[in-house]
Design a protein around this motif. Structure first.
Motif, mmCIF file in Angstrom:
data_model
loop_
_atom_site.group_PDB
_atom_site.id
_atom_site.type_symbol
_atom_site.label_atom_id
_atom_site.label_comp_id
_atom_site.label_asym_id
_atom_site.label_seq_id
_atom_site.Cartn_x
_atom_site.Cartn_y
_atom_site.Cartn_z
ATOM 1 N N LYS A 1 0.830 -1.203 0.000
ATOM 2 C CA LYS A 1 0.000 0.000 0.000
ATOM 3 C C LYS A 1 0.872 1.263 0.000
ATOM 4 O O LYS A 1 2.085 1.192 0.217
ATOM 5 C CB LYS A 1 -0.934 -0.045 1.211
ATOM 6 N N PRO A 2 0.230 2.434 -0.225
ATOM 7 C CA PRO A 2 1.004 3.685 -0.316
ATOM 8 C C PRO A 2 1.989 3.891 0.833
ATOM 9 O O PRO A 2 3.120 4.339 0.607
ATOM 10 C CB PRO A 2 -0.088 4.760 -0.327
ATOM 11 N N GLU A 3 1.587 3.556 2.056
ATOM 12 C CA GLU A 3 2.488 3.764 3.197
ATOM 13 C C GLU A 3 3.701 2.838 3.117
ATOM 14 O O GLU A 3 4.794 3.193 3.575
ATOM 15 C CB GLU A 3 1.753 3.592 4.535
ATOM 16 N N GLY A 4 3.523 1.668 2.533
ATOM 17 C CA GLY A 4 4.642 0.741 2.377
ATOM 18 C C GLY A 4 5.664 1.268 1.380
ATOM 19 O O GLY A 4 6.878 1.170 1.592
ATOM 20 N N VAL A 5 5.155 1.848 0.294
ATOM 21 C CA VAL A 5 6.045 2.432 -0.720
ATOM 22 C C VAL A 5 6.723 3.676 -0.157
ATOM 23 O O VAL A 5 7.946 3.842 -0.238
ATOM 24 C CB VAL A 5 5.259 2.762 -2.015
ATOM 25 N N GLN A 6 5.931 4.565 0.459
ATOM 26 C CA GLN A 6 6.494 5.814 0.988
ATOM 27 C C GLN A 6 7.536 5.546 2.067
ATOM 28 O O GLN A 6 8.515 6.295 2.193
ATOM 29 C CB GLN A 6 5.371 6.698 1.554
ATOM 30 N N ARG A 7 7.336 4.493 2.851
ATOM 31 C CA ARG A 7 8.262 4.203 3.948
ATOM 32 C C ARG A 7 9.449 3.341 3.514
ATOM 33 O O ARG A 7 10.282 2.958 4.328
ATOM 34 C CB ARG A 7 7.497 3.533 5.098
ATOM 35 N N LEU B 1 4.690 -1.323 -10.318
ATOM 36 C CA LEU B 1 4.451 -0.104 -9.562
ATOM 37 C C LEU B 1 3.413 0.703 -10.321
ATOM 38 O O LEU B 1 3.520 0.859 -11.534
ATOM 39 C CB LEU B 1 5.732 0.715 -9.449
ATOM 40 N N MET B 2 2.406 1.207 -9.602
ATOM 41 C CA MET B 2 1.383 1.995 -10.280
ATOM 42 C C MET B 2 0.689 2.937 -9.317
ATOM 43 O O MET B 2 0.705 2.723 -8.106
ATOM 44 C CB MET B 2 0.336 1.077 -10.932
ATOM 45 N N ARG B 3 0.097 3.970 -9.846
ATOM 46 C CA ARG B 3 -0.838 4.799 -9.097
ATOM 47 C C ARG B 3 -2.213 4.292 -9.470
ATOM 48 O O ARG B 3 -2.584 4.314 -10.650
ATOM 49 C CB ARG B 3 -0.629 6.264 -9.505
ATOM 50 N N ILE B 4 -2.972 3.764 -8.534
ATOM 51 C CA ILE B 4 -4.256 3.125 -8.849
ATOM 52 C C ILE B 4 -5.299 4.186 -9.202
ATOM 53 O O ILE B 4 -5.553 5.087 -8.413
ATOM 54 C CB ILE B 4 -4.762 2.277 -7.657
ATOM 55 N N PRO B 5 -5.911 4.075 -10.389
ATOM 56 C CA PRO B 5 -6.992 4.997 -10.739
ATOM 57 C C PRO B 5 -8.210 4.768 -9.821
ATOM 58 O O PRO B 5 -8.426 3.639 -9.360
ATOM 59 C CB PRO B 5 -7.347 4.620 -12.182
ATOM 60 N N ARG B 6 -8.969 5.814 -9.567
ATOM 61 C CA ARG B 6 -10.113 5.723 -8.648
ATOM 62 C C ARG B 6 -11.087 4.601 -9.032
ATOM 63 O O ARG B 6 -11.518 3.829 -8.179
ATOM 64 C CB ARG B 6 -10.837 7.073 -8.607
ATOM 65 N N GLU B 7 -11.411 4.511 -10.318
ATOM 66 C CA GLU B 7 -12.371 3.466 -10.770
ATOM 67 C C GLU B 7 -11.867 2.068 -10.449
ATOM 68 O O GLU B 7 -12.642 1.181 -10.104
ATOM 69 C CB GLU B 7 -12.545 3.532 -12.293
ATOM 70 N N THR B 8 -10.574 1.865 -10.614
ATOM 71 C CA THR B 8 -9.974 0.556 -10.324
ATOM 72 C C THR B 8 -10.061 0.256 -8.831
ATOM 73 O O THR B 8 -10.388 -0.866 -8.423
ATOM 74 C CB THR B 8 -8.506 0.538 -10.787
ATOM 75 N N LYS C 1 -13.556 -0.714 -7.896
ATOM 76 C CA LYS C 1 -13.836 -2.090 -8.311
ATOM 77 C C LYS C 1 -13.185 -3.073 -7.330
ATOM 78 O O LYS C 1 -13.798 -4.032 -6.866
ATOM 79 C CB LYS C 1 -13.290 -2.300 -9.733
ATOM 80 N N HIS C 2 -11.929 -2.797 -7.015
ATOM 81 C CA HIS C 2 -11.180 -3.683 -6.120
ATOM 82 C C HIS C 2 -11.843 -3.782 -4.741
ATOM 83 O O HIS C 2 -11.935 -4.866 -4.160
ATOM 84 C CB HIS C 2 -9.743 -3.164 -5.996
ATOM 85 N N TYR C 3 -12.294 -2.655 -4.220
ATOM 86 C CA TYR C 3 -12.859 -2.616 -2.861
ATOM 87 C C TYR C 3 -14.388 -2.619 -2.873
ATOM 88 O O TYR C 3 -15.013 -2.178 -1.905
ATOM 89 C CB TYR C 3 -12.330 -1.403 -2.106
ATOM 90 N N ALA C 4 -15.003 -3.107 -3.946
ATOM 91 C CA ALA C 4 -16.469 -3.070 -4.094
ATOM 92 C C ALA C 4 -17.193 -3.672 -2.894
ATOM 93 O O ALA C 4 -18.242 -3.180 -2.478
ATOM 94 C CB ALA C 4 -16.876 -3.785 -5.371
ATOM 95 N N GLU C 5 -16.637 -4.729 -2.302
ATOM 96 C CA GLU C 5 -17.325 -5.389 -1.176
ATOM 97 C C GLU C 5 -17.470 -4.463 0.029
ATOM 98 O O GLU C 5 -18.273 -4.714 0.919
ATOM 99 C CB GLU C 5 -16.576 -6.664 -0.747
ATOM 100 N N LEU D 1 -10.757 4.633 2.569
ATOM 101 C CA LEU D 1 -9.982 3.514 2.026
ATOM 102 C C LEU D 1 -9.641 3.748 0.552
ATOM 103 O O LEU D 1 -8.484 3.619 0.131
ATOM 104 C CB LEU D 1 -10.810 2.235 2.190
ATOM 105 N N VAL D 2 -10.655 4.121 -0.231
ATOM 106 C CA VAL D 2 -10.438 4.374 -1.661
ATOM 107 C C VAL D 2 -9.544 5.613 -1.840
ATOM 108 O O VAL D 2 -8.627 5.612 -2.664
ATOM 109 C CB VAL D 2 -11.785 4.536 -2.401
ATOM 110 N N GLY D 3 -9.805 6.649 -1.025
ATOM 111 C CA GLY D 3 -8.973 7.849 -1.096
ATOM 112 C C GLY D 3 -7.515 7.534 -0.797
ATOM 113 O O GLY D 3 -6.605 8.015 -1.488
ATOM 114 N N HIS D 4 -7.304 6.702 0.199
ATOM 115 C CA HIS D 4 -5.931 6.378 0.597
ATOM 116 C C HIS D 4 -5.200 5.536 -0.451
ATOM 117 O O HIS D 4 -4.065 5.846 -0.828
ATOM 118 C CB HIS D 4 -5.944 5.632 1.930
ATOM 119 N N ILE D 5 -5.841 4.498 -0.952
ATOM 120 C CA ILE D 5 -5.145 3.573 -1.861
ATOM 121 C C ILE D 5 -4.815 4.256 -3.191
ATOM 122 O O ILE D 5 -3.912 3.818 -3.912
ATOM 123 C CB ILE D 5 -5.969 2.274 -2.072
ATOM 124 N N THR D 6 -5.557 5.351 -3.503
ATOM 125 C CA THR D 6 -5.304 6.089 -4.741
ATOM 126 C C THR D 6 -4.402 7.305 -4.524
ATOM 127 O O THR D 6 -4.121 8.043 -5.468
ATOM 128 C CB THR D 6 -6.631 6.579 -5.371
#
Ligand code: DAT
Ligand code: MG
Length: 150
Positions: free
Chosen positions: A9-15, A37-44, A47-51, A61-66
């Protein structure tokens, strides 16, 4: 053999923990068959966190992962889904056991370093969201028989 999706996740990369996190899975014997390595688009992300849509933490959660780049990977091995989940530790790093990734590197539930698919069905679904089939590579490793037997 199973495959599972992981996200540093972003914190893992940043740290600066990409290598340490992925290194644990490599040391365990799981095989990296996809990685980027990627910056996850909001739509993706949606979809990933749809549940989780509709839950109180969903927007955060969506704000953070993107918010910053992640490393997305596919790991292959015997019971790769449950082995990976076990190595991650429980969702809240405060209670995750020492020796797990979340237990060793995190303190906040929203900054828990790693995502891993929670079942074989979700693994298939999540791998399909992040990887085209030609981005996944099947290959033999010279030491496979010393890791998973003949
Ligand atoms: P996991 O990542 O262990 O599969 P999950 O699928 O229940 O956990 O939740 C997905 C992510 O959402 C989790 O890694 C961190 C965040 N999250 C879960 N529960 C939360 C909560 N109560 N407050 C804030 N964030 C939460
Ligand atoms: Mg989950």
């Amino acid at each position: 053999m199973e495959r599972t999706l992981i996200i540093v996740k972003p914190e893992g990369v940043q740290r600066g923990l990409i290598g340490q996190v992925i290194g644990r899975f490599e040391a365990k014997g799981l095989k990296v068959v996809g990685l980027k390595l990627m910056r996850i688009p909001r739509e993706t992300a949606e979809k990933h966190y749809a549940e989780h849509a509709g839950k109180p933490f969903y927007d955060g959660l969506v704000g953070h992962i993107t918010s910053s780049p992640v490393v997305v990977g596919v790991l292959e091995g015997p019971e790769a889904v449950s082995v990976t989940r076990g190595m991650m530790g429980v969702t809240n790093p405060k209670t995750a056991a020492p020796g797990t990734i979340r237990g060793d590197y995190g303190l906040d539930i929203g900054l828990n370093i790693i995502h891993g698919s929670d079942g074989q069905e979700s693994a298939q679904r999540e791998i399909g969201i992040f990887f085209a089939s030609d981005e996944l590579v099947s290959y033999e490793r010279a030491n496979d028989t010393w890791v998973v037997g003949a």
